[in-house]
Design an enzyme around this catalytic site. Structure first.
Site, mmCIF file in Angstrom:
data_model
loop_
_atom_site.group_PDB
_atom_site.id
_atom_site.type_symbol
_atom_site.label_atom_id
_atom_site.label_comp_id
_atom_site.label_asym_id
_atom_site.label_seq_id
_atom_site.Cartn_x
_atom_site.Cartn_y
_atom_site.Cartn_z
ATOM 1 N N SER A 1 0.669 -1.113 0.014
ATOM 2 C CA SER A 1 -0.050 0.107 -0.002
ATOM 3 C C SER A 1 0.800 1.293 0.035
ATOM 4 O O SER A 1 1.645 1.470 -0.960
ATOM 5 C CB SER A 1 -0.965 -0.232 1.246
ATOM 6 N N ASP B 1 -2.973 5.995 -3.663
ATOM 7 C CA ASP B 1 -1.888 5.469 -2.998
ATOM 8 C C ASP B 1 -1.237 4.236 -4.118
ATOM 9 O O ASP B 1 -1.844 3.938 -5.115
ATOM 10 C CB ASP B 1 -2.241 4.957 -1.759
ATOM 11 N N ASP C 1 -1.471 0.965 -4.020
ATOM 12 C CA ASP C 1 -2.278 -0.348 -4.543
ATOM 13 C C ASP C 1 -3.475 0.388 -4.903
ATOM 14 O O ASP C 1 -4.315 -0.571 -5.271
ATOM 15 C CB ASP C 1 -2.393 -1.334 -3.551
ATOM 16 N N ASP D 1 -6.220 1.806 -3.374
ATOM 17 C CA ASP D 1 -7.495 1.543 -2.392
ATOM 18 C C ASP D 1 -7.498 3.059 -1.781
ATOM 19 O O ASP D 1 -8.595 2.607 -0.733
ATOM 20 C CB ASP D 1 -7.387 0.227 -1.626
#
Length: 473
Positions: A110, A244, A246, A248
């Site tokens: 992340s 961000d 990833d 999400d």
């Protein structure tokens, strides 16, 4: 075959569960460690689900392909078919697994620093629970092969994710909008552009790089704050969109390049969808309650598993219109929504694309900054002290909780007195002047996070800097 005790793995590697998945230093996430976690996840879910296929995905960190290969090798050894969906946003993999009724594993760190990575697990019915995390932690597994080649990429997951939003929003919904996409190293950068252009927007790519950039949507770096303003002046955008690493958690600016707070983005999205029940972590802005637009607001500990549990807790029937969101902007859809004859299926995992699109749709022909009008005058700011050990954070919070003089010395605004203490997650103090200071250890990295709320953005940031400055020394 080798017997591996996950508790021993956690103790010796430091790869442990945080707020969302198992995470640790890349150097500690060896092929054997990653294979053991994948095997443990499979052992935990097999008693409840028939598992013949598992979807795998990853972000763009350089370490991610190796970790995926280790997980794939462990799954194949257990007789499970690996459905490799390639590099894609975490919510895209979650949506695909939900649609297919299969489990999923995504390799992503992340927003955490470059030297770390993580593994996030999904059962066929959604994200694993804290009880599942405990069961994985206590598992004993047999592993053999821990490396191998990556399978061919199945594009179905990305295609389904794109179609989800092209079907829900009207055709040419964003025609005439000039949008910047701050791409950096986000795995969502290409799919975000595809969706925005598919809805009619004119898109300009910004800041693309092949070196990983750990964008934290709760603590935007000064360089990115300035970039937003500079890009807005240069290109005259209606908004700038980013995520961000990833994909999400969203990062969204108004027409001046000012990045919006994630919890305010969530509030706008919930209002656009006409939600009646909202679940948020304790760190979110109190404008959510003060705006008076939601029949139910439930606050939880920080982390998507707690928000998901909260959405399940408030569910009561067909009239439910349930959403959840976090201070980082990640948005979770807990029930089916309809608007103008189009439907949006539940997706109870953090997503960055939906909140970005709803902010643009809610602004309509006006400006994004106009969406702030009418909201209660409550502003939040946050930042962190990096390389601050979790044990030190916990000790500090314990001291502040038990010592009123220390609390006043470190946290209290000038001449203010505490009137409420919330220890749901960390230490959140409300003072008699209406200001709020909240400290908590990060669940993903050795960081101490500070959230402050006040009557102006400048005051909220001043409080954050004041508190962290005193703690730092």
């Amino acid at each position: 075959m080798k017997t591996v005790v996950i508790l021993d793995v956690m103790q010796h590697s430091g790869v442990t569960f945080g707020t969302s998945g198992a995470r640790g230093l890349v150097s500690a996430m060896t092929d054997e460690v990653c294979a053991a976690y994948a095997a443990a996840f499979l052992n935990v879910i097999r008693p409840s689900f028939k598992v013949t296929r598992i979807a795998l995905g990853m972000d763009l960190r350089p370490s991610s392909p190796r970790i995926v290969a280790a997980c794939a090798a462990a799954l194949k050894e257990q007789g499970v078919q690996v459905d490799f969906c390639g590099a894609l946003p975490t919510p895209a993999l979650a949506l695909y697994a939900q649609n297919e009724g299969i489990a999923a594993i995504v390799v992503t760190g992340s927003h955490i620093p470059f030297d770390r990575n993580g593994i996030k697990f999904y059962r066929p019915d959604g994200e694993i629970t804290k009880a599942d995390e405990l069961a994985i932690s206590e598992a004993v597994v047999q592993i053999g092969q821990v490396s191998g080649d990556l399978p061919a990429v199945n594009p179905a997951a990305l295609n389904q994710f794109v179609q989800r939003y092209l079907d829900f929003f009207p055709k040419d919904a964003f025609k005439g909008l000039r949008l910047g996409v701050y791409e950096h190293s986000s795995v969502a950068r290409d799919v975000l552009r595809t969706i925005l252009e598919g809805l009619g927007a004119e898109v300009t790519s910004l800041g693309r790089t092949e070196q990983f950039v750990p964008i934290d949507t709760e603590a935007v770096a000064e360089i990115d704050i300035q970039r937003g303003k500079d890009w807005s002046q240069q290109y005259h955008f209606d908004a700038i969109i980013s995520t961000d690493g990833d994909g999400d958690r969203p990062l969204i600016s108004d027409e001046t390049g000012n990045w919006l707070r994630g919890d305010i983005v969530g509030l706008i999205c919930a209002r656009y969808l006409k939600a009646n029940k909202v679940v948020v972590p304790v760190s979110c802005n109190t404008a959510i309650e003060l705006c008076g637009e939601f029949a139910t607001v439930l606050r939880t500990k920080i982390g998507s598993p707690y928000v998901i549990a909260g959405m399940q807790q408030v569910a009561s029937g067909e009239a439910d219109a349930i959403v959840g969101f976090e201070a980082n902007g990640g948005f979770l859809v807990g029930s089916r929504f309809s608007r103008d004859g189009s439907y949006l299926a539940p997706l109870p995992t953090r997503d960055s694309i939906l909140p970005a699109l709803t902010v643009l749709a809610a602004a309509g022909s006006g400006r994004v900054s106009d969406l702030m009008q009418g909201l209660p005058a409550r502003f939040t700011a946050s930042d962190r002290l990096q390389e601050f050990p979790v044990a030190s954070s916990r000790q500090l919070i314990e001291t502040l909780t038990s010592d009123p003089e220390a609390l006043l010395r470190y946290l209290a605004p000038e001449d203010a007195q505490p009137v409420d203490c919330d220890t749901t997650d960390g230490l959140r103090i409300r003072f008699n002047n209406g200001e709020i200071v909240h400290l908590r250890p990060s669940g993903n990295a050795p960081e101490l996070r500070c959230y402050c709320e006040a009557g102006s953005e400048a005051r909220a940031m001043q409080l954050v800097q004041r508190v962290l400055g005193k703690i730092k020394g």
